[in-house]
Scaffold this motif. Sequence first.
Motif, PDB file in Angstrom:
ATOM      1  N   HIS A   1      15.231  30.064  96.172  1.00 33.84           N
ATOM      2  CA  HIS A   1      15.372  29.640  94.778  1.00 33.84           C
ATOM      3  C   HIS A   1      16.757  29.035  94.556  1.00 33.84           C
ATOM      4  O   HIS A   1      16.914  28.064  93.830  1.00 33.84           O
ATOM      5  CB  HIS A   1      15.187  30.827  93.824  1.00 33.84           C
TER       6      HIS A   1
ATOM      7  N   SER B   1       8.707  36.757 103.688  1.00 41.00           N
ATOM      8  CA  SER B   1       9.614  35.635 103.465  1.00 41.00           C
ATOM      9  C   SER B   1      10.920  36.208 102.922  1.00 41.00           C
ATOM     10  O   SER B   1      11.577  36.973 103.616  1.00 41.00           O
ATOM     11  CB  SER B   1       8.949  34.633 102.536  1.00 41.00           C
ATOM     12  N   GLY B   2      11.280  35.938 101.674  1.00 39.42           N
ATOM     13  CA  GLY B   2      12.544  36.476 101.162  1.00 39.42           C
ATOM     14  C   GLY B   2      12.517  37.984 100.973  1.00 39.42           C
ATOM     15  O   GLY B   2      13.553  38.626 100.839  1.00 39.42           O
ATOM     16  N   GLY B   3      11.323  38.545 100.922  1.00 41.19           N
ATOM     17  CA  GLY B   3      11.216  40.001 100.800  1.00 41.19           C
ATOM     18  C   GLY B   3      11.506  40.528  99.414  1.00 41.19           C
ATOM     19  O   GLY B   3      11.493  41.738  99.188  1.00 41.19           O
ATOM     20  N   GLN B   4      11.754  39.646  98.461  1.00 42.07           N
ATOM     21  CA  GLN B   4      12.183  40.121  97.137  1.00 42.07           C
ATOM     22  C   GLN B   4      11.029  40.743  96.350  1.00 42.07           C
ATOM     23  O   GLN B   4      11.236  41.433  95.367  1.00 42.07           O
ATOM     24  CB  GLN B   4      12.837  38.989  96.342  1.00 42.07           C
ATOM     25  N   THR B   5       9.836  40.489  96.798  1.00 39.06           N
ATOM     26  CA  THR B   5       8.680  41.168  96.230  1.00 39.06           C
ATOM     27  C   THR B   5       8.132  42.179  97.231  1.00 39.06           C
ATOM     28  O   THR B   5       7.829  43.313  96.896  1.00 39.06           O
ATOM     29  CB  THR B   5       7.582  40.139  95.886  1.00 39.06           C
ATOM     30  N   LEU B   6       8.054  41.743  98.465  1.00 41.33           N
ATOM     31  CA  LEU B   6       7.398  42.583  99.464  1.00 41.33           C
ATOM     32  C   LEU B   6       8.207  43.843  99.790  1.00 41.33           C
ATOM     33  O   LEU B   6       7.626  44.922  99.934  1.00 41.33           O
ATOM     34  CB  LEU B   6       7.136  41.754 100.731  1.00 41.33           C
TER      35      LEU B   6
ATOM     36  N   PHE C   1      11.484  39.181  84.088  1.00 42.95           N
ATOM     37  CA  PHE C   1      10.506  38.158  84.449  1.00 42.95           C
ATOM     38  C   PHE C   1      10.073  37.522  83.133  1.00 42.95           C
ATOM     39  O   PHE C   1      10.327  38.065  82.065  1.00 42.95           O
ATOM     40  CB  PHE C   1       9.269  38.798  85.103  1.00 42.95           C
TER      41      PHE C   1
ATOM     42  N   LYS D   1      11.857  30.038  79.333  1.00 42.70           N
ATOM     43  CA  LYS D   1      11.516  31.383  79.796  1.00 42.70           C
ATOM     44  C   LYS D   1      11.877  32.374  78.706  1.00 42.70           C
ATOM     45  O   LYS D   1      13.039  32.488  78.330  1.00 42.70           O
ATOM     46  CB  LYS D   1      12.333  31.667  81.064  1.00 42.70           C
TER      47      LYS D   1
ATOM     48  N   CYS E   1       7.501  32.522  87.966  1.00 41.85           N
ATOM     49  CA  CYS E   1       7.894  31.275  87.313  1.00 41.85           C
ATOM     50  C   CYS E   1       7.293  30.038  87.988  1.00 41.85           C
ATOM     51  O   CYS E   1       6.773  29.143  87.323  1.00 41.85           O
ATOM     52  CB  CYS E   1       9.416  31.157  87.300  1.00 41.85           C
TER      53      CYS E   1
ATOM     54  N   GLN F   1       1.366  40.775 108.256  1.00 42.10           N
ATOM     55  CA  GLN F   1       1.626  40.184 106.943  1.00 42.10           C
ATOM     56  C   GLN F   1       2.890  39.348 107.015  1.00 42.10           C
ATOM     57  O   GLN F   1       3.867  39.757 107.633  1.00 42.10           O
ATOM     58  CB  GLN F   1       1.790  41.306 105.915  1.00 42.10           C
ATOM     59  N   PRO F   2       2.890  38.182 106.357  1.00 39.74           N
ATOM     60  CA  PRO F   2       4.125  37.407 106.380  1.00 39.74           C
ATOM     61  C   PRO F   2       5.199  38.026 105.487  1.00 39.74           C
ATOM     62  O   PRO F   2       4.905  38.623 104.452  1.00 39.74           O
ATOM     63  CB  PRO F   2       3.713  36.029 105.855  1.00 39.74           C
TER      64      PRO F   2
ATOM     65  N   VAL G   1       1.942  29.337 103.545  1.00 42.46           N
ATOM     66  CA  VAL G   1       2.391  28.228 102.705  1.00 42.46           C
ATOM     67  C   VAL G   1       3.613  27.620 103.382  1.00 42.46           C
ATOM     68  O   VAL G   1       4.652  28.275 103.512  1.00 42.46           O
ATOM     69  CB  VAL G   1       2.776  28.715 101.289  1.00 42.46           C
TER      70      VAL G   1
ATOM     71  N   GLY H   1      14.905  35.028  97.856  1.00 40.05           N
ATOM     72  CA  GLY H   1      13.524  34.752  97.467  1.00 40.05           C
ATOM     73  C   GLY H   1      13.179  33.283  97.682  1.00 40.05           C
ATOM     74  O   GLY H   1      14.019  32.405  97.535  1.00 40.05           O
ATOM     75  N   THR H   2      11.909  33.022  98.027  1.00 41.90           N
ATOM     76  CA  THR H   2      11.509  31.661  98.379  1.00 41.90           C
ATOM     77  C   THR H   2      10.336  31.181  97.535  1.00 41.90           C
ATOM     78  O   THR H   2       9.559  31.982  97.001  1.00 41.90           O
ATOM     79  CB  THR H   2      11.064  31.594  99.854  1.00 41.90           C
TER      80      THR H   2
END
Lengths: 293, 789, 262
Positions: free
Chosen positions: C74, C28-33, C180, C172, C118, C25-26, C157, C104-105
């Motif tokens: 971001h 990236s920023g890891g802020q979700t993963l 969020f 927002k 967003c 699994q990729p 991506v 995060g990206t």
Amino acid sequence: MNLSDSRVLDADVATVWAALLNKDVLQTCVPGCKDMTGNPDDGFDATVVQKVGPVKATFKGTVILSEMKEPSSLTLTGEGKGGAAGFAKGGADVRLEPQGDQTILHYDVEAKVGGKLAQLGSRIIDGFAKKMADQFFDNFQQKPVSGEVEGRTLLVQFLREDLHMTGTHVGCDTSQCGACQVHVNGQPVKACTMFAIEADGAEVGTIEGQANADGSLNVIQQAFQDHHGLQCGFCTPGMVMTAAALLKENPTPTEAEVRSYLKGNICRCTGYHNIVKAIMAASGQDVGAIAAE
Amino acid sequence: MPKDTGIGASTKRREDLRYLTGKGRYTDDIRAYGECAAVFARSTVANGKIIGIDTSEAEKMPGVLAVFTGEDFVDVGGNPAGWLINSRNGEPMKEPKRPVLAHGKVRHVGDAYAAVIAETEEQARDAAEAIIADIEDLPAIVDMREALKDEALVHDEIGTNQCFDWGWIEDNRAATDEAIKNAHHVTTLELVNNRLVPNAMEPRCSIGSYNPATDDYVLQTTSQNPHLTRLLISAFVMGIPENKLTVIAPDVGGGFGSKIYHYGEEALVLAAAKKLGRTVKWTADRSEAFLTDAHGRDHVTKIELAMDKDGNFLAFRTETMANVGAYLSNFSTATPTFLHGTLMAGNYTVPLVYVNVKTVFTNTAPVDAYRGAGRPEATYSLERVIDKAAREIGRDPIELRRQNFIKPDQYPYASAAGLEYDAGNYDALMDKMEEVADFAGFDARVKESDAKGLWRGRGVNAYIEACGIAPSNLVGQLGSRVGLYDAATVRVNATGNLSVMVGAHSHGQGHETVFPQVVGEMLGIDPASIDIVHGDTSKIPFGMGTYGSRSLAVCGSAVVRATEKIIAKAKKIAAHMLEASEGDIELKDGNFTVAGTDKSVGFGEVALKAYIPHNFPIEDIEPGLEETAFYDPANFTYPSGAYCCEVEVDPETGKVRVDRMTAVDDFGNVINPMIVTGQVHGGLAQGIGQALLENTHYNADGQLETASYMDYAMPLAEDLPMYHVDHSQGTPCTHNPLGVKGCGEAGAIGSPPTVVNAVVDALQRGGKNVTHVDMPVSPHNVWKAMQSA
Amino acid sequence: MYNFDITRPTTVDEAVAALSADEAQPLSGGQTLIPTLKQRLAMPSVLVSLTAIDEMKGITEGPGTLKVGGGTTHGDVAQATKGSFAGLHTLASKIGDPAVRARGTIGGSVANNDPAACYPSACMACAATIHTNTRDIAADDFFQGMFTTALDEGEIVTAVTLKVPEKSSYQKFEQPASRFPLVGVFVAKHADGVRVGVTGASNNGVFRWAEAEEALSSNFSPDAIEGLSVSAEDLMGDLHGSPEYRAHLIKVMTKRGVADAS
Ligand SMILES: Cc1cc2nc3c(=O)[nH]c(=O)nc-3n(C[C@H](O)[C@H](O)[C@H](O)COP(=O)(O)OP(=O)(O)OC[C@H]3O[C@@H](n4cnc5c(N)ncnc54)[C@H](O)[C@@H]3O)c2cc1C
Ligand code: FES
Ligand code: FES
């Protein structure tokens, strides 16, 4: 014999300090070290294989860290017994001095040997001790923070469990509280939301490295004390690190800017008033007007 | 001018140095040699019958050292309730057993039914997942009204979901009913006091260790009161002799009530340490904290206020259902009763008060005292219904309150809810509040808000609380199973510096700074030479810990008493040294002087003499200089205050922003104004959090939907204003030596009704006839209220 | 977390190769993963970290477009769009908090397609093209409902190209806990018409509010949509807002976006 030297290391003082306390770093730096166990508080047990002139022996010994004045100085003492080969005792007084983003590491080494080793003659012994010390600090210079990191080790676990730097806290599991906030290459980062491996080669700043070189509180820390910006202290390291990042980006933030920048830092004790006040005071602003009691 | 170190000085906190440099030592920061990890297997259903728990796979997993289930604890005791309440009919409350690990049934999501001990935490987690629990899912009992129908039971063995049905003051019931029936005007309000999760930022953590050679146990744990934890473990749960168990609460990262109580995890790590001969550590993650820390509030209330035609208050009648969750936590039965019902006369000369509280078991986490505990519930009901009443009869809300205030010349005042208030001046607080809150500028601010398309509203309140929670005698009569005194030992070391061992525990309150201010002032010596020792049962006298705004009022008084004993003894020694009579010795600026002469000895010399008692008259004076005092106060203390809040409501979205928050409190005398102000700030944030943001939601299946910060809204810096805090109007407490009242909870007690009153005011000014919005007053809730107005 | 390995390739090709492993699994920023992994809600065998791939970072301006590398944080987007692309600047500088923005990206955000993310609203409103290692996908085709995208297994991506509008605004309205968007609206006025991307609100993830786009294309003023309303059907309902409330907020936020952009 005594010998003194210094090295410039490409990391800040806190990082170097942490590395000095890290078993895995020490193990890879002690020349000939085959195995090391233990921790900085109780000392380390090491097995070292050394060849000096004709002698090749396996030394079993201990490494003790003492006189610790974080993050500026400590004494490393090692003692090894090599059976028939004799014993070697050595101590190094290490001093760390910040120089910009780098650190100058000064060391004074004293070595004593006994048994067969001593009988090799002082010429060899001195040369050997110097070689050992130089090798150690050469190795050390290469890797201020490293160590074997398991894939899934988070930066915060690495700091707390491996480096025993417990100033960085964990307050949540959804990356929202900021108790774990550190700097990675100068940017604010949640150490709970980054793998240690990803900090490879990066400069990691933590609360342990924030005080001035003489151990006194830095401007932000002092402002937190002056303005009572902490109560239980649990969120405080994260708050201080976030504040430092903010003031670097924005040297004189408004109250609204401070509050907005603290979005990822939860404090349950202070109601934020005094934290905001402290950060603004640390930026040199007069807080009397904005934060009347 | 206050000196910078003594009583009344805003001395900077010494504890800050370690916290600011990452050198605090919280429980999870402690590493022991050979430490292993405990992880709990927790119920994922709210109500379930345990058919069987198969741990055989888990036991074979790498690193696993032991697996425990409820079976292992059937022969030990349960975690008891600390307060016995009798129902109106005289029957004692129902008190089902609360085991270390669930046995027979799991009763809330998060209820632990097994624990795995392994070399590492991840190994323990892996093994916990391999436990096969056969649990028969039963319908969840969540709603209190439904629960009271007793169609399904949380605890089968007690035959009901009602813990007790309590009346206060039962003798006034008929008269109150009568007064309400005949009153000129009765205002009625139904409201919910929302359920909250305390959320100390440091999650709970416990480390157990055991020495088989001496049979000694040590528990290092996140506790607000180590001695009580030891007592509960020793006397009720595990039977470990008290002298064989040391409980240490090191630096603790906030408590707010949730760390008063003893939890099963503490017993488990001790049992595991003994079995394995290893140090066993458990650290909660935040999800576990949400699922298992004792929650707060959760009252559903109907309150009525009866008035005569002039607006004089005649009676308050309250009916409340209070959720206690699945098990009785240690103070869960006191909170909705004696910490709530006894305050239902507020600051008012109302002659009649009657409160009925039904406490209800549900399949949810236990509910107990959370910052304020009972008093926020009382204040919220009273101050909301008074506000509504003022609107109904067309009176100014402040004038109506003032008219019914107890006046300064009426003290001591016996309230209709059974307490004797010792001192106060509520009009003075109101006056000061109007000044600090800048009433004069309000109209202009309304216009400014209008220009931005926002509705501004103002809410006020007056509160009183009973704190410095103590008198053992009184609380004993009311059902407490513990004493609520406190204790201190003052040890003057031979070289003249001091160690003061206190029963209170500091987890943010600044005791390490404040107590030395008191002792230093009394002895005339530099507080820097005085250290506070707390949190370790092997070092401190048996005190009752910190909660209920009691540290200074109760433990601080013990410190004063012990210091007085020190002075008395030191004078004897000085008299001996100076060859004078004891009665002639005066202590001033740290020197003992023979009155009217220049003969004197310094405090340090006396201290040294005490430990080198050469030619002491040993029949008169024992060597040494160390004294202990236990202090049990004569009454609660009664802080009070007047608060004001101004909000702006966005009529399009319903979003509320607190623009100004003013708290004027009477805390009696103030030892360190900086710290007192900080305590008020923190309370205000929690109160505003309760009013606007925080909510704990269990769905119909008993699943906690707000189990992380993704759904449980914590107040952030952005949500809060700078506060205006004043404590210049203190009326000293009449019965403790420092004249102090306690300030830890005030902010959380006074602010919720103030905020909600302000929101209702804003909506009314905006032309919406909204008379009440339940907390949290979230954008969605405000919008819904506007839709139906 | 369950155990797994991490690799840190330095090129997209290496990353794609690494991702061919089973259960790779990729990252990236890891802020979700990472929070997901911590809860043991994902069980990859290998995480392929994209953070050392320089070719995926950075922002380049084209004629009327902005191309953002998939690995751009971001924080970097916020910095680069300050003063030049109001809507995107606001959006990027309001995601989470400074630490989230430092890691995060945009690639992680669009690939994840959280219904409350967003960026997808900007992608919709700015007719974005999502570039992957194999193809280019129009935003309208890329986002396929909650947490679902057109991405194939192992597809990365690599960049996102947005059409830079003449005027834009991101509004927002925060969910009180997670912060969020409860509703996020991106209004973009392009030379050839107005586009409105809505996030946070729908069970089907990000969407465009077609009626508002039409009305605003002929009259770019808040009044133009006064008479419109959003149907609550298929909107999300939860503790923080009913479908009706979200529908109401979409209109309010759109009006505010138009006013802000005008
Ligand atoms: C406290 C907090 C607040 C937040 N607030 C907001 C907010 O207000 N608004 C908002 O939009 N977001 C918010 N986020 C989410 C944040 O923006 C994330 O950074 C983003 O959603 C994911 O990006 P990432 O780079 O961190 O991806 P990761 O977490 O690394 O990955 C996310 C997912 O995408 C996959 N992935 C990552 N990169 C790629 C790629 N290039 N190609 C294919 N697949 C990939 C991963 O495998 C994973 O499944 C918040 C996060 C946190 C922790
Ligand atoms: S522990 Fe990292 S954000 Fe909470
Ligand atoms: S000082 Fe306790 S959480 Fe901030």
